[in-house]
Design an enzyme around this catalytic site. Structure first.
Site, PDB file in Angstrom:
ATOM      1  N   GLU A 327      -4.250  13.067   5.425  1.00  0.00           N
ATOM      2  CA  GLU A 327      -4.817  11.801   5.887  1.00  0.00           C
ATOM      3  C   GLU A 327      -4.047  11.374   7.134  1.00  0.00           C
ATOM      4  OE1 GLU A 327      -7.271   9.833   4.650  1.00  0.00           O
ATOM      5  OE2 GLU A 327      -7.664  10.705   2.661  1.00  0.00           O
TER       6      GLU A 327
HETATM    7 ZN    ZN Z   1     -11.734  10.575   4.317  1.00  0.00          ZN
END
Ligand code: ZN
Length: 836
Positions: A327
């Site tokens: 992320e």
């Molecule tokens: Zn995502």
């Protein structure tokens, strides 16, 4: 020193809007590159990170690389709903390419019994790298440009060694339609003088945003149910190759840094082996080292979890592989102010590129250990499976072959072996009819995946969930299921039966409402301008029993003559996969065909409210249900235009989950008038609160009035988080005589719920046709306090309002396209509201 100067120049030039980004910014230092391999800029016309790459340009570059590089091959595995190719690149040493089928076969053999004799010392490791499954998290797909360039063009021992020992399956865009939608937004709002002001339009995408696919589905929840074309393509590749590592590159909030798995240790699915998390941790060291080197901040073992196997980074964990989530804090557009200073799009791309490479380095170095882990995973799974001997799950619905088929199809796509019984089997008073049921022997290779799909769990180590806590497939499909002994024959050929009309009638045709695709059939019939009626009471005729909700099409006085009608109904039966029975008399045991208990049905013209203030997932699920499953037209009305739109032509309007003040006073008044004049308004989840506030529905809510006692500030998040019902399955009791339940054969129904809206039942019991059981939890997590509220609450209400109807569902009956079991409730609300 050279590097520092260079970075400084890039940084200031971006700020000045000169866009002088160079490919060198991303690439490792001191490596030579093959001049024959074109750079991304040479093919797509802009540097990586200068603009957001559109999907067509991405494909153009990938095709070109596959054409010129002997290390790279490309295939198209299908099409998205918008017709974009779903491509995959296979990258390995040229000598491996010439032998790729053998390499693949022997790799997959590692997961078989015969794999024990294979020598893993000389086998390449297989790594699946997937980018930007959420289209508006674009640094992944843009990094794929630099990644493929590096893998195709880099020279020297290091790359040669990597490619000799690795087969890389590179999926540069896991969500082509979403990526395209987002690139259009970011590029059309980009200024020449790049503007980092978060208030700029560039950073505020319009509804529904590029996260989702064409029908607004989150593709990163579909790895287990595989209902969408993008997932179908990649699950096929997964089982074809059985990759050892699968990476999933995402983005998160702009003020965040960079995350890599492992995630929250207490939220790992208990079916995942401990070794999986240890390898994830081992691999994480490579990411940390690589990010340290370029000075990027990061974190792990927080926030994200590894619980729901429908996510890309968790699905591999139950399949002998290692899934890894990345992320990156998102610049969203080209450059944005953040708590960590100015965040540029190239910076986010570089972190993704860097961890794509650190993954490969880890894979190469841990190759033999990870290959052995995969072999052991399956050999242990086989041992566990053998303990279950001839035990099997049986599932089916003796009255609904289509729904049974759809679940069987998912299992087949997940490479789970199915058997078909040679005769009807009755267990606990449930009949599993031949052709309407399947057996899943537990003693088979994908034993653990089966357990994950049939898992029933009500106790958890943690009370926080990133996503849903239950997904038990037979519940989702509302199919009967039991444990039994394996019997019958292995079936490799699962087909959806073709429908039929037994013969031409001079009197009437009948069909039961149980089959999944009956709404499609009824819609075709009414759209053709034919008259049809619904029977409100069961009856029997010519030796056959007909249940509540049977559809009757008289032959007399129709727009089509006898033979045309027969021909048309043949077509209907085939397209909807149903049996239509021709009858010669109206005299029945029970209500006769001319009885007033048969009510005339009307052609429906349905609208769906979409746009700002509406949850796009919920709206998209309904759009998809109509468009893809039932072939029914549905008009999408935008919240912004509703006040200016005439609603007269619609018979039904669906209001999905709504938040804020999405509908202004004019729009609200318009809807109220339309209901009073005879419209049917169907509200979902928070729309129930909206209906109540606007005096469209009388309802009393049960509320969770908990206050914190002995809870510290540090515990606050867990305290409130524990009250979230992220998604679990509950048992409701049905009054089958109520039209909302037509087509349901059982007295109970598993309902998926992810809200905390609790409606009190009505005093009159006949007004509570669907009511939660007093012991409602079937599978998943809910807090004790909320469970108390749920007992005896009702998820459905219908109320007359003028000559119209208002219908409320507190729960999502269309969840993520795989909750087939409750789809019919919405169709009943549409076709039968006037009978309620
Ligand atoms: Zn995502």
């Amino acid at each position: 020193m050279k590097k520092i100067t260079f970075l400084f120049i890039v940084f200031t030039q971006i700020l000045l809007g000169q866009n002088n980004i160079s490919l060198d910014y991303y690439l490792p230092q001191n490596i030579s590159f093959n001049q024959e391999i074109p750079t991304p800029k040479e093919i797509i016309g802009h540097e990586v990170g200068e603009w957001h790459v559109t999907h067509d340009k991405l494909v153009e570059y990938m095709k070109k690389i596959a054409e010129v590089s002997p290390r790279v091959s490309i295939e198209n595995r299908g099409e998205t709903y918008e017709g974009r190719p779903i491509i995959l690149l296979t990258i390995t040493a040229p000598e491996n390419h010439s032998n790729i089928t053998e390499i693949r076969k022997s790799h997959v053999q590692l997961t078989e019994n015969s794999g024990n004799s294979l020598n893993t010392e000389n086998m390449p490791i297989v790594v699946y790298q997937g980018f930007s499954i959420h289209g508006n998290e674009p640094s992944g797909s843009n990094a794929a440009l630099a990644t493929i360039y590096y893998l195709a063009a880099a020279e020297g021992n290091e790359i040669n060694d990597l490619l000799k020992n690795t087969v890389i399956l590179l999926d540069p865009s896991l969500n082509p339609d979403g990526l395209q939608r987002f690139a259009y937004w970011a590029n059309t709002n980009r200024s020449h003088v790049l503007n980092p002001d978060p208030n700029d339009r560039e950073y505020e995408e319009v509804w529904p945003g590029g996260r989702t696919n064409h029908y607004w589905f989150d593709l990163n929840r579909d790895w287990l149910p595989i209902q969408l074309p993008e997932s179908k393509a990649r699950i096929k590749t997964f089982h074809q190759w059985m990759p050892n590592i699968l990476t999933d590159h995402h983005e998160m909030g702009t003020n965040s840094t960079f995350f890599f798995q492992p995630g929250e240790p207490s939220r790992v699915n208990p079916l995942t082996p401990k070794m999986n998390q240890q390898f994830t941790k081992e691999i994480a060291k490579y990411h940390a080292k690589a990010l340290d080197k370029i000075g990027s901040l990061y974190y792990s073992e927080e926030d994200y979890d590894d619980f729901y196997y429908g996510k890309g980074s968790t699905f591999p964990d139950i399949n002998g592989s290692i899934g890894i989530l990345f992320e990156q804090g998102s610049s969203r557009g080209h450059i944005q102010e953040s708590e960590n200073g100015i965040l540029t799009f190239p910076f986010t791309i570089r972190n993704q590129f860097t961890t794509a490479l650190s993954t490969l380095e880890a894979a190469k170095n841990l190759r033999v250990d990870i290959l052995n882990y995969q072999r052991e995973f399956y050999s242990n799974a086989r041992k566990e499976a053998a303990k279950s001997k001839s035990s099997a799950y049986i599932f089916g619905d003796e009255k609904d072959a289509a729904k049974t088929y759809q679940l069987a199809k998912i299992l087949e796509s997940q490479k789970i072996e199915l058997y078909q019984a040679n005769e009807d089997i009755t267990i606990n008073e449930k009949t599993f009819k031949k052709g309407y049921s399947y057996l899943v022997p537990k003693n088979q290779k994908n034993h653990r995946l089966i357990e994950a799909m049939f898992d029933i769990r009500t106790e958890f180590e943690d009370s926080l969930f990133y996503d849903i806590s239950a997904w038990t497939f037979p519940y989702a499909f509302n199919l009967d299921f039991e444990e039994t002994k394996t019997a019958g024959d292995r079936t490799n050929n699962i087909t959806l039966r073709t429908g039929n009309v037994n013969e031409q009638s001079n009197y009437a045709y009948l069909f039961d409402w149980h089959e999944y695709y009956t709404p499609k059939a009824l819609n075709m019939i009414l759209n053709k301008g034919l008259r049809a009626k619904v029977g409100k009471t069961p009856f029997s005729l010519e030796g056959k029993d007909y249940d509540y909700g049977t559809i009757m099409i008289p032959v007399q006085n129709q727009k089509l003559n006898k033979s045309e009608l027969y021909e048309f109904l043949q077509k209907v039966a085939k397209e909807a996969h149903i049996e239509i029975t021709s009858v010669a008399t109206g005299l029945t045991k029970g209500i006769d065909l001319g009885s007033n208990d048969f009510e005339a049905l009307k052609k429906q013209k349905v609208a769906l409210i979409v746009g700002n203030g509406i949850t796009s997932y919920d709206a998209g699920e309904i759009w998809h249900l109509f468009d893809q499953r039932y072939n029914m037209q549905i008009t999408k009305l935008d919240t912004d235009n509703l006040g200016r739109t005439s609603l007269d032509k619609y018979t039904t309007i669906i209001l999905p989950n709504i938040w804020g003040s999405a509908l202004n006073g004019t729009a609200t008044q318009k809807i109220k008038d339309w209901v009073r004049n005879g419209g049917t308004l169907i509200g979902y989840r928070n729309a129930v609160n909206w209906l109540e506030r606007n005096d469209l529905l009388k309802v009393e809510f049960k509320k969770n009035e908990m206050t914190a006692k002995n809870i510290t500030f540090e515990q606050k998040q867990f305290f409130s988080g524990a009250q979230v019902t992220g998604g679990a399955i509950f048992k409701a009791n049905l009054d089958r005589s109520h039209p909302i339940n037509f087509g349901y054969k059982n007295e109970t129904l598993p309902v998926f719920r992810n809200t905390n809206i609790y409606m009190e039942p009505n005093e009159e019991s006949y007004n509570n046709p669907i009511q939660y059981d007093l012991n409602p939890l079937l599978s998943g997590y809910i807090s004790e306090e909320n469970l108390e509220l749920l007992k005896g609450a009702v998820p459905f209400k219908v109320q007359r309002n003028g000559s119209g109807r208002v219908i409320a569902f507190t729960d999502n009956t269309n969840f993520r396209a795989f909750w087939y079991g409750t789809n019919k409730l919405l169709m009943n609300a549409i076709f039968f509201s006037k009978v309620m």
